[in-house]
Motif scaffolding. Structure first.
Motif, PDB file in Angstrom:
ATOM      1  N   PRO A   1       5.077   2.140  18.212  1.00  0.00           N
ATOM      2  CA  PRO A   1       4.849   2.255  16.762  1.00  0.00           C
ATOM      3  C   PRO A   1       5.970   1.542  16.008  1.00  0.00           C
ATOM      4  N   PRO A   2       5.717   1.145  14.766  1.00  0.00           N
ATOM      5  CA  PRO A   2       6.772   0.512  13.965  1.00  0.00           C
ATOM      6  C   PRO A   2       7.978   1.430  13.823  1.00  0.00           C
ATOM      7  N   PRO A   3       9.149   0.852  13.668  1.00  0.00           N
ATOM      8  CA  PRO A   3      10.360   1.673  13.570  1.00  0.00           C
ATOM      9  C   PRO A   3      10.358   2.569  12.338  1.00  0.00           C
ATOM     10  N   GLY A   4      10.841   3.779  12.504  1.00  0.00           N
ATOM     11  CA  GLY A   4      10.918   4.742  11.416  1.00  0.00           C
ATOM     12  C   GLY A   4      11.882   4.315  10.327  1.00  0.00           C
ATOM     13  N   LEU A   5      12.769   3.405  10.655  1.00  0.00           N
ATOM     14  CA  LEU A   5      13.732   2.886   9.690  1.00  0.00           C
ATOM     15  C   LEU A   5      13.032   2.320   8.460  1.00  0.00           C
ATOM     16  N   VAL A   6      11.870   1.724   8.656  1.00  0.00           N
ATOM     17  CA  VAL A   6      11.120   1.138   7.553  1.00  0.00           C
ATOM     18  C   VAL A   6      10.718   2.209   6.542  1.00  0.00           C
ATOM     19  N   ASP A   7      10.309   3.356   7.018  1.00  0.00           N
ATOM     20  CA  ASP A   7       9.909   4.440   6.110  1.00  0.00           C
ATOM     21  C   ASP A   7      11.054   4.853   5.183  1.00  0.00           C
ATOM     22  N   ALA A   8      12.262   4.866   5.717  1.00  0.00           N
ATOM     23  CA  ALA A   8      13.422   5.225   4.889  1.00  0.00           C
ATOM     24  C   ALA A   8      13.652   4.197   3.788  1.00  0.00           C
ATOM     25  N   TRP A   9      13.415   2.929   4.073  1.00  0.00           N
ATOM     26  CA  TRP A   9      13.587   1.896   3.046  1.00  0.00           C
ATOM     27  C   TRP A   9      12.496   1.967   1.987  1.00  0.00           C
ATOM     28  N   LEU A  10      11.305   2.414   2.385  1.00  0.00           N
ATOM     29  CA  LEU A  10      10.187   2.479   1.453  1.00  0.00           C
ATOM     30  C   LEU A  10      10.204   3.750   0.600  1.00  0.00           C
ATOM     31  N   ALA A  11      10.813   4.805   1.084  1.00  0.00           N
ATOM     32  CA  ALA A  11      10.762   6.117   0.429  1.00  0.00           C
ATOM     33  C   ALA A  11      11.126   6.081  -1.062  1.00  0.00           C
ATOM     34  N   PRO A  12      12.193   5.416  -1.464  1.00  0.00           N
ATOM     35  CA  PRO A  12      12.527   5.428  -2.895  1.00  0.00           C
ATOM     36  C   PRO A  12      11.505   4.721  -3.786  1.00  0.00           C
ATOM     37  N   TYR A  13      10.649   3.925  -3.190  1.00  0.00           N
ATOM     38  CA  TYR A  13       9.685   3.140  -3.963  1.00  0.00           C
ATOM     39  C   TYR A  13       8.267   3.706  -3.895  1.00  0.00           C
ATOM     40  N   ARG A  14       8.073   4.767  -3.118  1.00  0.00           N
ATOM     41  CA  ARG A  14       6.751   5.356  -2.999  1.00  0.00           C
ATOM     42  C   ARG A  14       6.370   6.073  -4.277  1.00  0.00           C
ATOM     43  N   GLU A  15       5.069   6.039  -4.580  1.00  0.00           N
ATOM     44  CA  GLU A  15       4.571   6.779  -5.725  1.00  0.00           C
ATOM     45  C   GLU A  15       4.554   8.263  -5.386  1.00  0.00           C
ATOM     46  N   ALA A  16       5.030   9.069  -6.314  1.00  0.00           N
ATOM     47  CA  ALA A  16       5.013  10.512  -6.119  1.00  0.00           C
ATOM     48  C   ALA A  16       3.584  11.005  -6.289  1.00  0.00           C
TER      49      ALA A  16
ATOM     50  N   ALA B   1       0.826  -1.209   0.000  1.00  0.00           N
ATOM     51  CA  ALA B   1       0.000   0.000   0.000  1.00  0.00           C
ATOM     52  C   ALA B   1       0.862   1.262   0.000  1.00  0.00           C
ATOM     53  N   ALA B   2       1.976   1.221   0.712  1.00  0.00           N
ATOM     54  CA  ALA B   2       2.849   2.390   0.797  1.00  0.00           C
ATOM     55  C   ALA B   2       3.587   2.659  -0.505  1.00  0.00           C
ATOM     56  N   THR B   3       3.851   1.595  -1.269  1.00  0.00           N
ATOM     57  CA  THR B   3       4.648   1.753  -2.481  1.00  0.00           C
ATOM     58  C   THR B   3       3.843   1.651  -3.770  1.00  0.00           C
ATOM     59  N   GLY B   4       2.660   1.069  -3.690  1.00  0.00           N
ATOM     60  CA  GLY B   4       1.873   0.847  -4.894  1.00  0.00           C
ATOM     61  C   GLY B   4       2.403  -0.289  -5.745  1.00  0.00           C
TER      62      GLY B   4
ATOM     63  N   ALA C   1      11.064 -11.654  -5.976  1.00  0.00           N
ATOM     64  CA  ALA C   1      12.087 -10.886  -6.681  1.00  0.00           C
ATOM     65  C   ALA C   1      12.032  -9.389  -6.364  1.00  0.00           C
ATOM     66  N   SER C   2      11.195  -8.984  -5.412  1.00  0.00           N
ATOM     67  CA  SER C   2      11.112  -7.569  -5.028  1.00  0.00           C
ATOM     68  C   SER C   2      12.463  -7.099  -4.505  1.00  0.00           C
ATOM     69  N   PRO C   3      12.744  -5.805  -4.612  1.00  0.00           N
ATOM     70  CA  PRO C   3      14.022  -5.282  -4.115  1.00  0.00           C
ATOM     71  C   PRO C   3      14.230  -5.602  -2.631  1.00  0.00           C
ATOM     72  N   ALA C   4      15.478  -5.806  -2.286  1.00  0.00           N
ATOM     73  CA  ALA C   4      15.842  -6.172  -0.914  1.00  0.00           C
ATOM     74  C   ALA C   4      15.290  -5.205   0.140  1.00  0.00           C
ATOM     75  N   PRO C   5      15.325  -3.879  -0.075  1.00  0.00           N
ATOM     76  CA  PRO C   5      14.796  -2.988   0.965  1.00  0.00           C
ATOM     77  C   PRO C   5      13.316  -3.240   1.264  1.00  0.00           C
ATOM     78  N   LEU C   6      12.541  -3.602   0.246  1.00  0.00           N
ATOM     79  CA  LEU C   6      11.115  -3.866   0.476  1.00  0.00           C
ATOM     80  C   LEU C   6      10.929  -5.167   1.240  1.00  0.00           C
ATOM     81  N   ARG C   7      11.688  -6.188   0.874  1.00  0.00           N
ATOM     82  CA  ARG C   7      11.585  -7.467   1.574  1.00  0.00           C
ATOM     83  C   ARG C   7      12.072  -7.339   3.008  1.00  0.00           C
ATOM     84  N   LEU C   8      13.129  -6.550   3.222  1.00  0.00           N
ATOM     85  CA  LEU C   8      13.626  -6.326   4.577  1.00  0.00           C
ATOM     86  C   LEU C   8      12.619  -5.528   5.402  1.00  0.00           C
TER      87      LEU C   8
END
Length: 89
Positions: free
Chosen positions: A72-87, A38-41, A47-54
């Motif tokens: 709350p979930p760790p903020g570290l996850v948001d940093a891994w998802l950021a490059p894959y989020r839809e603008a 949902a966060a990345t669309g 075969a998804s990129p490692a940051p998403l699987r992690l």
């Protein structure tokens, strides 16, 4: 049914050795994958990129260890998802 992370991978990450919590871990994987998708669309696959699987694994571990929802979930996850989020504009 998990799409990007297997039950065996998650149990290894959690260091869970017996099958008594397989249903719970599978549920947590499904929920974490839904959140990442949902966060990345994106549709997650093995075969998804490692940051998403992690991110999925970290969300599973967090939910497993904090079942009471006290943290709350760790903020570290948001940093891994950021490059894959839809603008969005």
């Amino acid at each position: 049914m998990p799409l990007s992370t297997t039950l065996a991978e998650a149990k290894g990450f959690l260091r869970v050795v017996d099958a008594s919590e397989d249903a719970l871990v599978t549920l947590l994987i499904d929920a974490a994958e839904a959140r990442v998708a949902a966060a990345t669309g994106l549709v997650l696959t093995p075969a998804s990129p490692a940051p998403l699987r992690l991110a999925v694994l970290v969300l599973v571990a967090h939910a497993y260890e904090h079942r009471d929802g006290s943290e709350p979930p760790p903020g570290l996850v948001d940093a891994w998802l950021a490059p894959y989020r839809e603008a969005r504009l």
